[in-house]
Each structure stands twice: as structure tokens, then as C-alpha cells.
Design a protein around this motif. Structure first.
Motif, PDB file in Angstrom:
ATOM      1  N   LYS A 138     -10.395  -4.800 -17.332  1.00 54.88           N
ATOM      2  CA  LYS A 138      -9.579  -4.028 -16.617  1.00 54.88           C
ATOM      3  C   LYS A 138      -8.403  -3.840 -17.646  1.00 54.88           C
ATOM      4  O   LYS A 138      -7.905  -2.661 -17.259  1.00 54.88           O
ATOM      5  N   TYR A 254      -7.618  -1.149 -12.083  1.00 54.56           N
ATOM      6  CA  TYR A 254      -8.401  -2.069 -11.268  1.00 54.56           C
ATOM      7  C   TYR A 254      -7.660  -3.030 -10.668  1.00 54.56           C
ATOM      8  O   TYR A 254      -6.920  -3.709 -11.115  1.00 54.56           O
ATOM      9  N   TYR A 265     -10.436   0.820  -8.353  1.00 58.82           N
ATOM     10  CA  TYR A 265      -9.340   1.329  -9.019  1.00 58.82           C
ATOM     11  C   TYR A 265      -8.412   2.267  -8.137  1.00 58.82           C
ATOM     12  O   TYR A 265      -9.103   3.266  -7.076  1.00 58.82           O
TER      13      TYR A 265
END
Ligand code: A3D
Length: 313
Positions: A138, A254, A265
Motif C-alpha cells: 500500500k 489504501y 482505497y
């Protein structure tokens, strides 16, 4: 010190404009990739020939071969269709998800360590798909929307008051759709709350215009969507990463519990530095803002469900 390498996937309106801005700002060498033969090569040559005038020394290369993005420090994806009058961003889901799947494979195989910024629409679904297809952590995969949406809000407030855009701060959070959430409680003019300068009624009109600002440009252009401001916004995020600036920028990050959401997201303020998305910053929101953010988050989840349906998941 070796120059940084910036890979731009999609050499259309935003891709070409980002290459120009990156070169002028001296951020590094640029590789423009596109599936259309000649397009990235032609734009790269045209941009290169402007180097002595600006001046800049960046090497700008156009290519149809993913191998040329190898070693990219940052990669920005704008590959895909842009909307035309009468279309919503979500109407692009089916066609752009096929493109994003293909692009993600090219990036995964050739630039597995890059910091990846997604711009293609519908943004919240495309960044989700890119994460699934690349498997990137992420921290290294983020979507651009909030920097642009916030800049639109700031522009309209500055225009209303006749003050410098630099004196107006604001954040627009949530999904990149018409239910995005201008965070009024974080909007300041010269450091003071915006409602000191603009009536609530007028500010509501400005916020409505902000939500629909993308469509306003599409309706005027008729042949595509905004590209100068989206290009500037994505390069701003890339610059904060490349220069380890640690700017707090609204972007699709995220979430794992931040703002009470997990597993998808959403546009939130995040610190972007050499570590990529280093931290999601949690603001105190008013009850109305949190309610609006919940609605926007729910739309993003519907969009991801529609993506799953298309992909047969
Ligand atoms: P455009 O000028 O059409 O450029 C898109 C480029 O993608 C074209 O040159 C295509 O040839 C190329 N392309 C298509 N398929 C592929 C593929 N498989 N691999 C590589 N390249 C491919 O569009 P644009 O630059 O104006 O916009 C690009 C995208 O950004 C669109 O999806 C827009 O909707 C989106 N966009 C997002 C924002 C946000 O704020 C999130 C703002 C404006 C536009």
C-alpha cells in the motif's frame, strides 16, 4: 548523482503534459509509453527539441516496449479512455479495467520496485485493480484525485475573494465522483476559516461547482477531459516522493482502519515522501463531513463491487 527516472504509461493529453512539466521542473529523465506506435516517440522528440529553449537537459524517450520503463523510480498511469460529454467517470469502468490489467502486468514485470501513481478513471476502481494486479504494498501504490479536486476548490474560493490561490488552503476527500467531499472545516483563507469571508449559501454553491468541476471542463472541451491540472497534480505527488518532501496531500490511499474504513482505497490526506505513502493523516471531521464521507465511501465500495462483477470475481 544519477538522474531519477519517471515512467509515464499513456502518452495522451495528461501523459504528454506531465512529461513537459517533469522536464521543466528538472525532476529527471522521462520515458513515455503508449500502445499507439509513433505517438510517444513523436511527443518525446517534440519535447526534447524544446529543451535548449527552456532550457532542460532531461532525456525524454518515447516507446511501445515496457522494457524501457525498467528502473523507473516513479511510474504514473494515465492509460485509458477519457470521458466525453454525457459520460460519468464510472461509464469508463469496463474498458479501462481491461487496459489497467494489461498495464499492471507491464509494470509488475518491468518496474517491480517503482512508486506507482494511478490517474486513469474511474480512479477509485482503477487504483484498486492496479493493487490487485501488481501486488504492490500500500505504501507504493496511490491514486491521484484529491490534489486536483482540492486545487479546484481553492481556485474557486480564490476567484470569489480576489486573493492569491496561495492564501487559500483546502482539502477535498472521499471518492473521485460527484459525491466527493470538500472539507469545509479545513478550508482557510490567510489562515482564517473560510466562513469568515464567504456566506454559507455562497460557499455551498462553490462546493457544488467543485464536485462537478471535471464535468464542466468536459462539457466545454467536448472531445475529452481536463488534462493540464490533472497533470500538474500527479507531478506534484511524484515530486514529493522523489524529493522526499513529506507533503501532506489528499490522495486515494489504501485504508486499514483510518477514518473507520478498511480494505479499500479512498481519498484522504496522506504524507508522501521517499517511503511512498508514509502515513494517512486523520483530521477531526464535523458530523456532516463524516456523514458525507461515509456516503462517498459507500459509492466507492459499489464501484469496486461493479468492478468485481465485470472481472467475474
Ligand atoms: P487521452 O488523451 O485519451 O490519453 C490516454 C492514452 O492512453 C492514449 O494515448 C491511449 O493511446 C493510451 N492507451 C490506451 N490503451 C493503452 C494501453 N493498453 N497501454 C498504454 N496506453 C494506452 O486521455 P487523458 O490523458 O486526457 O486521460 C487519461 C485518463 O486519465 C482517463 O482515464 C481520464 O478519465 C483520467 N483522468 C483522471 C483524472 C483524475 O483526477 C483522477 C482527471 C482527468 C483525467
Amino acid at each position: 548523482m544519477a538522474r531519477k527516472k519517471i515512467a509515464l504509461i499513456g502518452a495522451g493529453n495528461i501523459g504528454g503534459t506531465m512529461a513537459h512539466i517533469a522536464a521543466i521542473r528538472g525532476l529527471g529523465d522521462v520515458v513515455l509509453f503508449d500502445v499507439v506506435e509513433g505517438l510517444p516517440q513523436g511527443k518525446a522528440l517534440d519535447l526534447t527539441e524544446g529543451g535548449p529553449i527552456e532550457p532542460f537537459d532531461a532525456t525524454i524517450t518515447g516507446t511501445n516496449d515496457y522494457k524501457d520503463i525498467q528502473g523507473a523510480d516513479v511510474t504514473i498511469v494515465t492509460a485509458g479512455l477519457a470521458r466525453k460529454p454525457g459520460m460519468s467517470r464510472d461509464d469508463l469502468l469496463s474498458v479501462n479495467s481491461k487496459i489497467m490489467t494489461e498495464v499492471s502486468a507491464g509494470i509488475r514485470e518491468n518496474a517491480p520496485d517503482t512508486f506507482l501513481i494511478i490517474v486513469s478513471n474511474p480512479l477509485d476502481a482503477m487504483v484498486t485493480l492496479a493493487r490487485r494486479e501488481t501486488g504492490f504494498p500500500k505504501e507504493r501504490l496511490v491514486g491521484m484525485a484529491g490534489v486536483l479536486d482540492s486545487a479546484r476548490y481553492r481556485s474557486f474560493v480564490a476567484m470569489e475573494l480576489g486573493v492569491s490561490v496561495e492564501s487559500v488552503q483546502a482539502m477535498v476527500l472521499g471518492g473521485h465522483g460527484d459525491d466527493m467531499v470538500p472539507i469545509r472545516s479545513s478550508c482557510t483563507v490567510g489562515g482564517a476559516p473560510v466562513l469568515k469571508f464567504i456566506s454559507e449559501e455562497r460557499l455551498l454553491e462553490i462546493e457544488t461547482r467543485t464536485r462537478k468541476a471535471g464535468g464542466e471542463v468536459v462539457a466545454l472541451l467536448k472531445t475529452g477531459s481536463a488534462y493540464y491540472s490533472p497533470a500538474t497534480a500527479a507531478i506534484r505527488m511524484a515530486e514529493s516522493f522523489l524529493k522526499d518532501k513529506g507533503e501532506i496531500l489528499p490522495c486515494a490511499a489504501y485504508l486499514e482502519g483510518e477514518y473507520g474504513y478498511s480494505g479499500f482505497y479512498l481519498g484522504v490526506p496522506a504524507r508522501i515522501g521517499a517511503g511512498g505513502v508514509e502515513e494517512v493523516i486523520e483530521f477531526d471531521l464535523t458530523d456532516d463531513e463524516k456523514k458525507a464521507l461515509d456516503e462517498s465511501a459507500s459509492h466507492v465500495q459499489d464501484l469496486v463491487a461493479a468492478l468485481d462483477k465485470i472481472l467475474g470475481n
